[in-house]
Design a protein around this motif. Structure first.
Motif, short mmCIF file in Angstrom:
data_model
loop_
_atom_site.label_atom_id
_atom_site.label_comp_id
_atom_site.label_asym_id
_atom_site.label_seq_id
_atom_site.Cartn_x
_atom_site.Cartn_y
_atom_site.Cartn_z
N GLY A 8 0.82 -1.08 -0.04
CA GLY A 8 0.02 -0.23 -0.07
C GLY A 8 0.69 1.15 0.17
O GLY A 8 0.20 2.33 -0.30
N GLY A 9 1.99 1.37 0.10
CA GLY A 9 2.87 2.35 0.44
C GLY A 9 3.07 3.25 -1.13
O GLY A 9 3.29 2.37 -2.08
N ARG A 10 3.05 4.40 -1.22
CA ARG A 10 3.33 5.05 -2.33
C ARG A 10 3.34 6.45 -2.19
O ARG A 10 3.29 6.85 -0.93
CB ARG A 10 1.89 4.81 -3.43
N LEU A 11 3.64 7.40 -3.08
CA LEU A 11 3.62 8.73 -2.95
C LEU A 11 2.23 9.44 -3.12
O LEU A 11 1.27 9.09 -3.88
CB LEU A 11 4.15 9.46 -4.18
N VAL A 12 2.33 10.30 -2.09
CA VAL A 12 0.75 10.77 -2.08
C VAL A 12 0.86 12.50 -1.52
O VAL A 12 2.06 12.72 -0.95
CB VAL A 12 -0.17 10.31 -0.62
N GLN A 13 -0.03 13.23 -1.99
CA GLN A 13 -0.14 14.76 -1.65
C GLN A 13 -0.15 15.04 -0.15
O GLN A 13 -1.06 14.14 0.26
CB GLN A 13 -0.95 15.50 -2.62
N ALA A 14 -0.06 16.05 0.48
CA ALA A 14 0.06 16.33 1.64
C ALA A 14 -1.65 16.75 1.80
O ALA A 14 -2.14 17.09 0.84
CB ALA A 14 0.49 17.88 2.19
N GLY A 15 -2.02 16.54 2.83
CA GLY A 15 -3.58 16.42 3.27
C GLY A 15 -4.39 15.35 2.60
O GLY A 15 -5.50 14.93 2.83
N GLY A 16 -3.71 14.30 2.00
CA GLY A 16 -4.44 13.19 1.46
C GLY A 16 -4.57 12.04 2.19
O GLY A 16 -4.10 12.12 3.48
N SER A 17 -5.00 10.77 1.88
CA SER A 17 -5.27 9.64 2.50
C SER A 17 -4.45 8.52 1.89
O SER A 17 -4.18 8.36 0.69
CB SER A 17 -6.75 9.33 2.89
N LEU A 18 -4.21 7.47 2.87
CA LEU A 18 -3.74 6.37 2.10
C LEU A 18 -4.03 5.00 3.26
O LEU A 18 -3.98 5.32 4.32
CB LEU A 18 -2.03 6.51 2.06
N ARG A 19 -4.11 3.83 2.73
CA ARG A 19 -4.45 2.66 3.54
C ARG A 19 -3.33 1.67 3.22
O ARG A 19 -3.09 1.28 1.98
CB ARG A 19 -5.68 2.22 3.19
N LEU A 20 -2.45 1.34 4.04
CA LEU A 20 -1.61 0.29 4.27
C LEU A 20 -2.23 -1.12 4.66
O LEU A 20 -3.24 -0.87 5.54
CB LEU A 20 -0.49 0.36 5.21
N SER A 21 -1.86 -2.09 4.27
CA SER A 21 -2.48 -3.53 4.73
C SER A 21 -1.16 -4.42 5.08
O SER A 21 -0.09 -4.20 4.55
CB SER A 21 -3.33 -4.28 3.99
#
Length: 123
Positions: A8-21
């Protein structure tokens, strides 16, 4: 030997969301607690949060992420997630899944570790 597989890791912009499993290959007493740590370059490994199946699946979090990060778990699948919201560049790190007997914030207490997944938050 229990294996933990993260994704699940990746590049994301500030303020965004991400989910790791993170999925454990088997359930043992040494995978009662499944948690997340992170390590930024030049920094020590830092506790993020943990969930304990024996305590009814109630997670707890580091102060730095409390209210922004959440750990839903799926007991039937030996899987935990790290749902991250309101990300900032300070959250940039390699995130590691860990499993152990007790839900504690000390990384040395955990018996098994995932390979790590890079999360990069751009400003």
């Amino acid at each position: 030997q229990v294996q933990l597989v993260e994704s699940g890791g990746r590049l994301v912009q500030a303020g965004g969301s991400l989910r790791l499993s993170c999925t454990a290959s088997e359930r043992t007493f040494r995978t009662n607690a499944m948690g997340w740590f992170r390590q930024a370059p030049g920094e020590e490994r830092e506790f993020v949060g943990v969930i304990s199946w024996w305590s009814g699946g109630t997670p707890y979090y580091a102060d730095s992420v409390n209210g922004r990060f959440f750990i839903p778990g799926d007991n039937t699948k030996n899987t935990v997630y790290l749902q991250m919201t309101s990300l900032t560049p300070e959250d940039t790190a390699v995130y590691y899944c860990a499993a152990g007997r007790r839900a504690v914030p000390r990384w040395s207490e955990y018996d098994y570790w995932g390979q790590g997944t890079q999360v990069t938050v751009s400003s």
